[in-house]
Design an enzyme around this catalytic site. Sequence first.
Site, short mmCIF file in Angstrom:
data_model
loop_
_atom_site.label_atom_id
_atom_site.label_comp_id
_atom_site.label_asym_id
_atom_site.label_seq_id
_atom_site.Cartn_x
_atom_site.Cartn_y
_atom_site.Cartn_z
N ARG A 148 82.88 11.03 60.45
CA ARG A 148 81.62 10.59 59.85
C ARG A 148 80.72 10.06 60.96
O ARG A 148 81.13 9.98 62.11
CB ARG A 148 81.80 9.59 58.70
CG ARG A 148 82.94 8.65 58.75
CD ARG A 148 82.91 7.63 59.86
NE ARG A 148 81.65 6.93 59.96
CZ ARG A 148 81.17 6.34 61.03
NH1 ARG A 148 81.86 6.35 62.16
NH2 ARG A 148 80.01 5.74 61.04
N GLY A 149 79.48 9.72 60.57
CA GLY A 149 78.49 9.35 61.58
C GLY A 149 77.66 10.59 61.88
O GLY A 149 78.22 11.67 62.13
N ARG A 168 77.40 16.91 53.24
CA ARG A 168 76.75 15.60 53.07
C ARG A 168 75.24 15.81 53.28
O ARG A 168 74.83 16.45 54.24
CB ARG A 168 77.31 14.58 54.08
CG ARG A 168 78.81 14.32 53.87
CD ARG A 168 79.29 13.14 54.70
NE ARG A 168 78.80 11.88 54.15
CZ ARG A 168 78.91 10.71 54.79
NH1 ARG A 168 79.44 10.65 55.98
NH2 ARG A 168 78.46 9.61 54.23
N ASP A 217 70.66 8.05 60.34
CA ASP A 217 71.08 9.36 59.82
C ASP A 217 69.92 10.35 59.77
O ASP A 217 70.12 11.56 59.82
CB ASP A 217 71.71 9.21 58.44
CG ASP A 217 73.09 8.59 58.59
OD1 ASP A 217 73.16 7.35 58.69
OD2 ASP A 217 74.07 9.35 58.68
N ASN A 238 69.59 4.98 57.08
CA ASN A 238 70.87 4.62 57.72
C ASN A 238 71.77 4.03 56.65
O ASN A 238 71.38 3.91 55.48
CB ASN A 238 70.63 3.64 58.89
CG ASN A 238 71.88 3.46 59.74
OD1 ASN A 238 72.51 4.44 60.13
ND2 ASN A 238 72.26 2.23 60.01
N LYS A 239 72.94 3.63 57.04
CA LYS A 239 73.94 3.10 56.11
C LYS A 239 73.37 2.04 55.18
O LYS A 239 72.59 1.18 55.61
CB LYS A 239 75.11 2.53 56.93
CG LYS A 239 76.27 1.98 56.17
CD LYS A 239 76.82 2.90 55.11
CE LYS A 239 77.20 4.26 55.63
NZ LYS A 239 77.46 5.24 54.54
O1 MRU Z 1 78.58 7.32 55.87
P1 MRU Z 1 78.67 7.34 57.36
O2 MRU Z 1 79.79 6.52 57.89
O3 MRU Z 1 78.66 8.74 57.90
O4 MRU Z 1 77.33 6.63 57.83
C1 MRU Z 1 77.12 6.47 59.21
C2 MRU Z 1 75.88 5.74 59.52
O5 MRU Z 1 75.12 5.34 58.66
C3 MRU Z 1 75.57 5.57 60.97
O6 MRU Z 1 74.90 4.38 61.21
C4 MRU Z 1 74.68 6.75 61.42
O7 MRU Z 1 75.24 7.95 61.03
C5 MRU Z 1 74.47 6.74 62.87
S1 MRU Z 1 75.93 7.16 63.75
C6 MRU Z 1 75.58 7.22 65.40
#
Ligand code: MRU
Length: 356
Positions: free
Chosen positions: A45-46, A88, A238, A248-249
């Site tokens: 993820r990320g 996703r 993201d 973002n998250k």
């Molecule tokens: O749901 P995730 O864990 O994929 O979400 C990740 C994030 O929100 C990160 O902050 C974002 O992808 C940046 S990663 C360098």
Amino acid sequence: MLPTIEWQRDAVVMINQRKLPSAEVYVTCRTASEVAKAIKSMVIRGAPAIGVAAAMGIALGMRRSRATGTKQFAAEFQKTCDLMAATRPTAVNLFWAIDRMKRAFADAAQAGCSVTEIAQRLETEALRVHDEDVAGCRSMGAHGATLVPESANILTHCNAGALATAGYGTALGVVRAAVEGGKKVAVLADETRPFLQGARLTAWELVRDGIDTTVITDNMAAVMMRQGHVDLVVVGADRIAANGDVANKIGTYGLAVLAKEHGIPFYVAAPISTVDLATPDGSRIPIEERGAREVTHVGPARLTPDGARVRNPAFDVTPARYVTAIVTERGIVRPPYETSLAQLVGSRQPAVGSLT
Ligand code: MRU
């Protein structure tokens, strides 16, 4: 450096981020479908790591294709791209990586390559996506470190580290570069409910690097700021819309509002592949809603009673007015983002306003 994801010719191997920090185990994907499943279930993820995984998944799928003719091969390629695109919806790096693979395919087909040669070129392109990501993170880190005072308490959210990229990290790349530059840095890692990327992943990789790390629950950030324990916030992204709105998250938006209230700079570190100029503002960014179980349970333990409804939007959008600056591999941009981002994406040179 942490091995987030590796290409092994007939397989894509990734560290299982669902199991960290209690177990360091690796998942071997032997088909494109297995890679897609790993992305969807957040084994990997990320945003940047998702892009790399998709590129490798496509290359793997086409390498293992049994198609003999280019027409059948092209149809399979399209299907594999569609499979990755359906994993996703929020991280634009996924779609950026798929587009890169499509361009590589088109160039190879145009050049009259055979099916085997096209597969070889796709593999080369996927490895390029991987390697460029690591290099980009290092460059982003170097730019971002200039924003960090000699001694700093940095608050971060989710995991925007080596695990979220091909290596080194975006927000945590800034932290790493500041530490490597001799700065005294302590990190406050937001737990990041519900998937706990901060508590599990950010803390794991920072502790492993010997970086001073304190985990807080998400609802502690406000008081930490008020008590003077936070000098700056740095998070990943993201998707960044053309006007500088940042997806973002979930929880990032609240932090940004809090940072503004307390006069604390709020920085976003993300590669150019996260900037989506085709999306004018944050209201157009698709926000993934994930399954209820991530909220109702921690591991096997149920937290909520039967009958309670649950929401689980995985991301939020921080309006551009809360973002002090955006750190990229090409430099640092500041408001007004409509112009600074467009200039950045259009340039091959360091961005205007970058600290070189
Ligand atoms: O749901 P995730 O864990 O994929 O979400 C990740 C994030 O929100 C990160 O902050 C974002 O992808 C940046 S990663 C360098």
